[in-house]
Design a protein around this motif. Structure first.
Motif, PDB file in Angstrom:
ATOM      1  N   ARG A 311      29.556 -51.352  20.596  1.00  0.00           N
ATOM      2  CA  ARG A 311      29.013 -52.514  19.890  1.00  0.00           C
ATOM      3  C   ARG A 311      27.642 -52.232  19.261  1.00  0.00           C
ATOM      4  NH1 ARG A 311      29.177 -56.736  24.680  1.00  0.00           N
ATOM      5  NH2 ARG A 311      27.924 -57.909  23.170  1.00  0.00           N
ATOM      6  N   SER A 312      27.240 -50.997  19.233  1.00  0.00           N
ATOM      7  CA  SER A 312      25.918 -50.645  18.715  1.00  0.00           C
ATOM      8  C   SER A 312      25.766 -51.074  17.256  1.00  0.00           C
ATOM      9  CB  SER A 312      25.699 -49.137  18.820  1.00  0.00           C
ATOM     10  OG  SER A 312      24.520 -48.740  18.151  1.00  0.00           O
ATOM     11  N   LEU A 313      24.557 -51.561  16.920  1.00  0.00           N
ATOM     12  CA  LEU A 313      24.233 -51.966  15.553  1.00  0.00           C
ATOM     13  C   LEU A 313      23.361 -50.935  14.835  1.00  0.00           C
ATOM     14  CD1 LEU A 313      23.418 -55.755  16.175  1.00  0.00           C
ATOM     15  CD2 LEU A 313      25.566 -54.748  15.368  1.00  0.00           C
ATOM     16  N   THR A 314      23.338 -49.736  15.363  1.00  0.00           N
ATOM     17  CA  THR A 314      22.494 -48.701  14.761  1.00  0.00           C
ATOM     18  C   THR A 314      22.842 -48.444  13.305  1.00  0.00           C
ATOM     19  OG1 THR A 314      22.247 -47.620  16.915  1.00  0.00           O
ATOM     20  CG2 THR A 314      21.757 -46.313  14.975  1.00  0.00           C
ATOM     21  N   GLU A 315      24.122 -48.426  12.982  1.00  0.00           N
ATOM     22  CA  GLU A 315      24.536 -48.142  11.600  1.00  0.00           C
ATOM     23  C   GLU A 315      23.999 -49.192  10.645  1.00  0.00           C
ATOM     24  OE1 GLU A 315      26.268 -46.648   8.156  1.00  0.00           O
ATOM     25  OE2 GLU A 315      25.879 -45.684  10.090  1.00  0.00           O
ATOM     26  N   GLN A 316      24.230 -50.474  10.945  1.00  0.00           N
ATOM     27  CA  GLN A 316      23.802 -51.539  10.037  1.00  0.00           C
ATOM     28  C   GLN A 316      22.286 -51.626   9.925  1.00  0.00           C
ATOM     29  OE1 GLN A 316      26.081 -51.544  12.460  1.00  0.00           O
ATOM     30  NE2 GLN A 316      27.401 -53.376  12.372  1.00  0.00           N
ATOM     31  N   VAL A 317      21.590 -51.636  11.062  1.00  0.00           N
ATOM     32  CA  VAL A 317      20.126 -51.769  11.040  1.00  0.00           C
ATOM     33  C   VAL A 317      19.488 -50.501  10.475  1.00  0.00           C
ATOM     34  CG1 VAL A 317      18.070 -52.138  12.443  1.00  0.00           C
ATOM     35  CG2 VAL A 317      20.178 -53.370  12.984  1.00  0.00           C
ATOM     36  N   GLY A 318      20.003 -49.344  10.851  1.00  0.00           N
ATOM     37  CA  GLY A 318      19.445 -48.094  10.351  1.00  0.00           C
ATOM     38  C   GLY A 318      19.568 -47.965   8.849  1.00  0.00           C
ATOM     39  N   LYS A 319      20.673 -48.378   8.295  1.00  0.00           N
ATOM     40  CA  LYS A 319      20.853 -48.305   6.842  1.00  0.00           C
ATOM     41  C   LYS A 319      19.862 -49.213   6.133  1.00  0.00           C
ATOM     42  CE  LYS A 319      24.510 -48.389   3.356  1.00  0.00           C
ATOM     43  NZ  LYS A 319      25.969 -48.575   3.120  1.00  0.00           N
ATOM     44  N   ALA A 320      19.568 -50.363   6.727  1.00  0.00           N
ATOM     45  CA  ALA A 320      18.645 -51.316   6.107  1.00  0.00           C
ATOM     46  C   ALA A 320      17.217 -50.787   6.050  1.00  0.00           C
ATOM     47  CB  ALA A 320      18.673 -52.644   6.860  1.00  0.00           C
TER      48      ALA A 320
END
Length: 399
Positions: A311-320
Motif C-alpha cells: 500500500r506504499s504511496l512512494t510512487e505517487q508522492v515521489g513523482k510529485a
C-alpha cells in the motif's frame, strides 16, 4: 781571406748590419686612429648619444652530475580563478532527459539551456561517479554543516550526491540487477564479512542505529560499494514493534520527523540515497511522507522503497516532488536459508529478463552473504550485469 795563421779566430768577420727597430709611420697612424675611435665611442655613450645594447640572458647547459645538490624550489601556486567565475560540470550547459524503454535500455536526450551570468565559466569535466582512489573521501561541495552533522546537499553547480557516489555501470543493453544488503553496522563481524565477501557491485545499506558507521563506510567505499542510509519508519504494529529512537512516525509533526531524518543522515557521508527500514504504516500516509521525500529530493538523493508494503504511496508522492526512486522486486531472504535465497535470486533474474531490470533486497545474514556472492559469480557468466541501485532509479528526475 788572409794568410795570417797566428791571428785570433773570428777577427776577420764582417760586423752585422744593425738596423733601427723604430715603428713605421703606418703603424703609428693606425694606432692613433683606433684610439680616436674608441675615445669618441666612450664619449658618445657617456653623453647618451648611443643606445646601449639590451642585456642578453644566457642559459648554460650543465650536466646533471655537476649541479649542486640543493632542495628544489617550491612550486608556484596556480593563479586563482577570477572572483566572478562560475563553475560548471560537463553537463551543466544542457538539459538531460533519460527515458527507460520496455527492454531496459536507456535513451538519453541532451538539449541546451540558457546560461546565467556574464563572467568566465570554469568547466569541471570530471565524470559522474567517484575516483576509486578517493571513494572514501566525501566531496566537500556536497555537504553542509548542521547541528546534526554533515548532511548531503546538491553542489552549487547542481551536482547531486547520487551522481557523485553512484557506482558506474556499462550502459549496455541486457539484464540489469541491483542487490541491496541492509543492516550494516548492527553487527561488527557481520558488517566486516559482508564488506569483504560481497562483490563491489552489491549496494550496502547502513542502519542509522549502527555502530562505527564512519569507519565501515570508508571500508565499503574502498571496496567499491555504492551505499544507502537505512532510516527506520513506523510499522503497522508500532510501538510494540519499535525500530528504534530515530523512527519516523505518522503521529509526529513534520519538524520532528525531519529532525530524526537529519540525525540519521548525519551518521555517515558518501551515500546515494535513503532506504526505508519497515515503515508499513508510515509509507501509506501521504501527509507524513511528502515533506520527508521532498527533503530527500531537494538534497539530490534517491529513495529506495524496499517493496515490503503493498500500500506504499512512494510512487505517487515521489513523482510529485521529482524524487529519483526505485522499488524492490524481491525480498531475497525472507527465509534465511541458503538454498531458498538462491531460488529467490533466480526469480530476480527472471524478472530482469522480462523487464530489463530488477532489484533484490536482503539483510547481512551470513547465509545471505554467502548465497549472494555465489550467485553473482554465476549470473555474471550468463550475461547479467550487477549494478548500483542508483543506475535503476526512475528516469523522471535523472538530472
Amino acid at each position: 781571406m788572409g794568410t795570417d795563421l797566428h791571428a785570433p779566430l773570428g777577427q776577420n768577420r764582417k760586423p752585422k748590419d744593425r738596423r733601427s727597430r723604430r715603428p713605421s709611420f703606418a703603424v703609428l697612424a693606425g694606432l692613433v686612429a683606433a684610439g680616436g675611435v674608441l675615445g669618441l665611442s666612450f664619449y658618445a655613450m657617456r653623453s647618451g648619444g648611443l643606445e646601449t645594447a639590451p642585456p642578453v640572458e644566457v642559459t648554460l647547459a650543465v650536466p646533471p652530475a655537476a649541479l649542486p645538490q640543493t632542495a628544489p624550489a617550491p612550486a608556484k601556486p596556480a593563479p586563482a580563478a577570477p572572483k566572478d567565475a562560475m563553475r560548471a560540470t560537463s553537463q551543466s550547459g544542457a538539459n538531460v532527459d533519460r527515458t527507460v524503454l520496455d527492454d531496459g535500455s536507456v535513451v538519453t536526450k541532451f538539449s541546451p539551456k540558457p546560461r546565467d551570468g556574464q563572467g568566465p565559466l570554469i568547466i569541471d569535466a570530471q565524470r559522474n561517479g567517484q575516483d576509486p582512489r578517493m571513494a572514501a573521501m566525501p566531496n566537500e561541495d556536497l555537504l553542509e554543516e548542521t547541528p546534526f552533522g554533515r548532511l548531503p546537499v546538491r553542489a552549487p553547480d547542481g551536482l547531486r550526491p547520487m551522481d557523485q557516489y553512484g557506482r558506474p555501470w556499462s550502459g549496455a543493453r541486457g539484464s540489469r540487477i541491483a542487490i541491496v544488503i541492509g543492516g550494516l553496522g548492527l553487527s561488527q563481524t557481520g558488517t566486516q564479512t559482508a564488506i569483504e565477501k560481497l562483490p563491489g557491485s552489491v549496494t550496502l545499506a547502513f542502519a542509522a542505529s549502527g555502530n562505527s558507521l564512519q569507519r565501515w563506510m570508508q571500508e565499503a567505499r574502498r571496496a567499491g560499494h555504492e551505499l544507502l542510509m537505512q532510516v527506520p519508519m513506523e510499522p503497522f504494529d508500532y510501538p510494540d514493534n519499535d525500530p528504534g529512537p530515530l523512527t519516523l512516525t505518522t503521529s509526529r509533526g513534520e519538524a520532528e520527523n525531519l529532525k530524526r531524518l537529519h540525525e540519521a543522515m548525519g551518521r555517515i557521508t558518501n551515500y546515494t540515497g535513503i532506504v526505508n527500514y519497515l515503515g508499513g504504516r508510515y509509507l501509506t500516509d501521504a501527509d507524513a511522507l511528502e515533506p520527508v521525500l521532498r527533503d530527500i529530493s531537494d538534497r539530490g538523493l534517491l529513495f529506495l522503497d524496499d517493496g515490503s508494503s503493498a500500500r506504499s504511496l512512494t510512487e505517487q508522492v515521489g513523482k510529485a516532488v521529482d524524487l529519483p526512486r526505485a522499488f524492490g522486486d524481491v525480498a531475497i531472504d525472507a527465509q534465511v536459508d541458503g538454498q531458498a535465497i538462491l531460488r529467490k535470486l533466480d526469480d530476480l533474474e527472471r524478472i530482469a529478463q522480462r523487464k530489463g531490470m530488477a532489484i533484490g533486497v536482503g539483510s547481512a545474514f551470513d547465509e545471505t552473504v554467502e548465497a549472494v556472492a555465489e550467485w553473482i559469480e554465476k549470473a555474471e557468466g550468463r550475461g547479467v550485469e550487477i549494478v548500483g541501485v542508483s543506475a535503476l532509479a526512475s528516469a523522471e528526475a535523472q538530472q
